[in-house]
Design a protein around this motif. Structure first.
Motif, short mmCIF file in Angstrom:
data_model
loop_
_atom_site.label_atom_id
_atom_site.label_comp_id
_atom_site.label_asym_id
_atom_site.label_seq_id
_atom_site.Cartn_x
_atom_site.Cartn_y
_atom_site.Cartn_z
N LEU A 200 0.84 -1.21 0.00
CA LEU A 200 0.00 0.00 0.00
C LEU A 200 0.87 1.26 0.00
O LEU A 200 0.56 2.26 -0.66
CB LEU A 200 -0.95 -0.02 1.20
CG LEU A 200 -1.93 1.14 1.30
CD1 LEU A 200 -2.80 1.27 0.06
CD2 LEU A 200 -2.82 1.00 2.55
N LYS A 201 1.98 1.20 0.73
CA LYS A 201 2.89 2.36 0.75
C LYS A 201 3.45 2.63 -0.66
O LYS A 201 3.60 3.78 -1.07
CB LYS A 201 4.05 2.11 1.73
CG LYS A 201 3.65 2.32 3.17
CD LYS A 201 4.80 2.01 4.12
CE LYS A 201 4.29 1.96 5.55
NZ LYS A 201 5.20 1.24 6.46
N GLU A 202 3.76 1.55 -1.38
CA GLU A 202 4.28 1.72 -2.75
C GLU A 202 3.20 2.30 -3.67
O GLU A 202 3.49 3.13 -4.53
CB GLU A 202 4.78 0.38 -3.30
CG GLU A 202 6.07 -0.08 -2.65
CD GLU A 202 6.56 -1.40 -3.24
OE1 GLU A 202 7.73 -1.46 -3.63
OE2 GLU A 202 5.79 -2.37 -3.31
N VAL A 203 1.96 1.84 -3.48
CA VAL A 203 0.85 2.38 -4.28
C VAL A 203 0.68 3.87 -3.98
O VAL A 203 0.47 4.69 -4.88
CB VAL A 203 -0.47 1.61 -3.99
CG1 VAL A 203 -1.64 2.24 -4.73
CG2 VAL A 203 -0.34 0.14 -4.36
N ARG A 204 0.81 4.22 -2.70
CA ARG A 204 0.69 5.63 -2.30
C ARG A 204 1.78 6.48 -2.96
O ARG A 204 1.51 7.56 -3.47
CB ARG A 204 0.77 5.73 -0.77
CG ARG A 204 0.78 7.14 -0.21
CD ARG A 204 -0.57 7.84 -0.28
NE ARG A 204 -0.98 8.26 -1.61
CZ ARG A 204 -2.16 8.81 -1.88
NH1 ARG A 204 -3.06 8.97 -0.93
NH2 ARG A 204 -2.46 9.18 -3.10
N GLU A 205 2.98 5.95 -2.94
CA GLU A 205 4.12 6.67 -3.50
C GLU A 205 3.90 6.91 -5.01
O GLU A 205 4.04 8.03 -5.50
CB GLU A 205 5.38 5.85 -3.23
CG GLU A 205 6.68 6.63 -3.25
CD GLU A 205 7.29 6.66 -4.64
OE1 GLU A 205 7.76 7.73 -5.05
OE2 GLU A 205 7.24 5.61 -5.33
#
Ligand SMILES: *Cc1c(COP(=O)(O)O)cnc(C)c1O
Length: 460
Positions: A200-205
């Motif tokens: 999810l953090k990568e998607v956010r980034e």
């Protein structure tokens, strides 16, 4: 055997609802009358109801006490403010628009954010979510990892987004054509599978770099948080509440069906962090749902929801909830029944293609299996395969999903371990006579969300 104290129910029973017993002859008759669609059965003809975990949970005595404190004022109900404060505190979203259930929130959101020709990427489709996107003129695109479509993959986070797929979509269509990415916690259609916080953090980034919003389908966020706590490095010591908050903080807004995680029989909401979208939603809700301080709900419903949200992030509750589902799933696996792995959070998903390999997908194997399970012992399940997938709006052809599943959905705090054993025995009996099971053909097909009301007849 796993230690029983690991997940014994963290409650005792104060009131009971008597179950109906039925005979094989009666079940054979009523499933035919229902067009072999378990949605068209009457609940009085059902012994153990695993149709859905939606709105079927048992409320606590505290929630029932809350119902008595319903403030049924048309405007400005105290219960709305309690709910708003709870959503802000537990989930961290700033602005709240209550709706009668999840699809009410999907409707408002899709109407406001989607323009004709837009593309909405998501970690697998959900039936109502995709339909609202299409009705608003958009098109859904699946960006979930390939493992999610493989029932035998043991990937611990089958709800993860494939970043290469998402990036390719952004490159092809441009960020201005993508109003938001829809992220579901957990992924219902994949079998209740979680997304990891790392993903999810990568998607956010990636989305932040392109100025694209993330809208969170947070229907089962506490169940997703539990899996993160159990499986993702670094989260073992963090509370479910803390992980839930971390998930929500990575997103810009959410649609919620409170009928699942939040332990109520009806209710939902749209939650947003940006004022402009909120202001539009708060205005539009009065057209379709009700005034912005009740959104189609009674005051008492909002009170029960506020209390249920808090109960949903309790460690003991979630341990028992997922523990019970896993208990059923592992017993079926041990008996050699083909089920989706790993066992999901809200139910056990039978792999109907492997259960009935002699049936082609056009003979509706999952629909057939759900009808057979009902006939065997009065256990009601539901189809999650070609019928649920519907037709392509452009070509009008069936969509052929890779997953052809029957969902044994477990309502929260409702059934006992003995019920789980009865369910497993029934599935095993049907498995033993699987070779004699013939398929179905569809004789009535409604235009929207056909799985709810379609009718079938036996083949041959
Ligand atoms: C149930 C559900 C919805 C829709 O919510 P309703 O309350 O049934 O309208 C949306 N997304 C997911 C993942 C769901 O499970």
């Amino acid at each position: 055997m796993k230690s029983r104290s690991a997940w014994a129910e963290p409650y005792k029973i104060k009131m009971v609802e008597l179950l109906q017993m039925t005979t094989p002859a009666h079940r054979k008759k009523v499933i035919a009358e229902a067009g072999y669609n378990t949605f068209l059965l009457r609940s009085k003809d059902v012994y153990i109801d695993l149709l859905t975990d939606s709105g079927t949970s048992a409320m606590s005595d505290v929630q029932w006490a809350g119902m008595m404190r319903g403030d049924e004022a048309y405007a400005g109900s105290e219960n709305f403010y309690h709910l708003e404060k709870t959503v802000q505190e537990i989930y961290g979203y700033k602005y709240l628009v209550p709706t009668h259930q999840g699809r009410g929130a999907e409707h408002l959101l899709s109407t406001i954010l989607i323009k004709k020709g837009d593309i909405i990427p998501g970690n697998m489709y959900f039936t109502t979510t995709r339909l609202h996107q299409e009705l608003a003129g958009g098109q859904f695109r699946d960006v979930i990892i390939d493992e999610a479509h493989d029932p035998d993959s043991d990937h611990p986070f089958k709800g993860n987004v494939d970043l290469a797929k998402l990036e390719a979509l952004i490159r092809k269509h441009g960020p201005e054509k993508i109003p938001y990415v829809c992220i579901a916690t957990t992924v219902n259609m994949a079998g209740g599978q979680p997304i990891s916080l790392a993903n999810l953090k990568e998607v956010r980034e990636l989305t932040s770099r392109h100025g694209i919003r993330i809208i969170h389908d947070m229907t089962r966020v506490a169940e997703n948080a539990y899996f993160i706590q159990q499986r993702e490095p670094g989260y073992r010591r963090k509370s479910i509440a803390r992980i839930v908050r971390e998930i929500c903080d990575l997103t810009d807004g959410a649609t919620m069906s409170a009928k699942k995680d939040a332990l109520v029989n009806i209710g939902g909401f749209l939650a947003l962090n940006d004022w402009d979208t909120f202001e539009e939603a708060r205005n539009l809700v009065v057209v379709y749902e009700g005034l912005h301080t009740y959104g189609g709900l009674a005051g008492r419903d909002m009170e029960a929801m506020a209390i249920g949200i808090r109960e949903s992030v309790n460690q003991h509750h979630m341990h028992a909830r997922v523990g019970q589902v896993e208990y059923l799933g592992h017993n079926l696996q041990a008996a050699g029944i083909p089920v989706v792995r790993p066992i999901g959070s809200h139910g056990v998903f039978l792999n109907a293609s492997a259960f009935l390999p002699h049936l082609s997908q056009d003979a509706f194997p999952a629909q057939t299996l759900a009808a057979e399970l009902y006939r065997d012992a009065g256990i009601r399940t539901m189809e999650r395969g070609i019928v649920s997938a519907g037709r392509d709006p452009k070509t009008g052809a069936h969509r052929y999903p890779k997953l052809e599943l029957v969902r044994l959905t477990i309502p929260r705090r409702v059934y006992t371990q003995a019920h789980m054993d009865v369910i497993a025995e029934s599935v095993m009996r049907v498995y033993d006579r699987r070779h004699r099971i013939k398929g179905l053909r569809m004789v009535y097909e409604p235009k929207y969300l056909r799985f709810f009301q379609a009718r079938f007849e036996p083949l041959g």
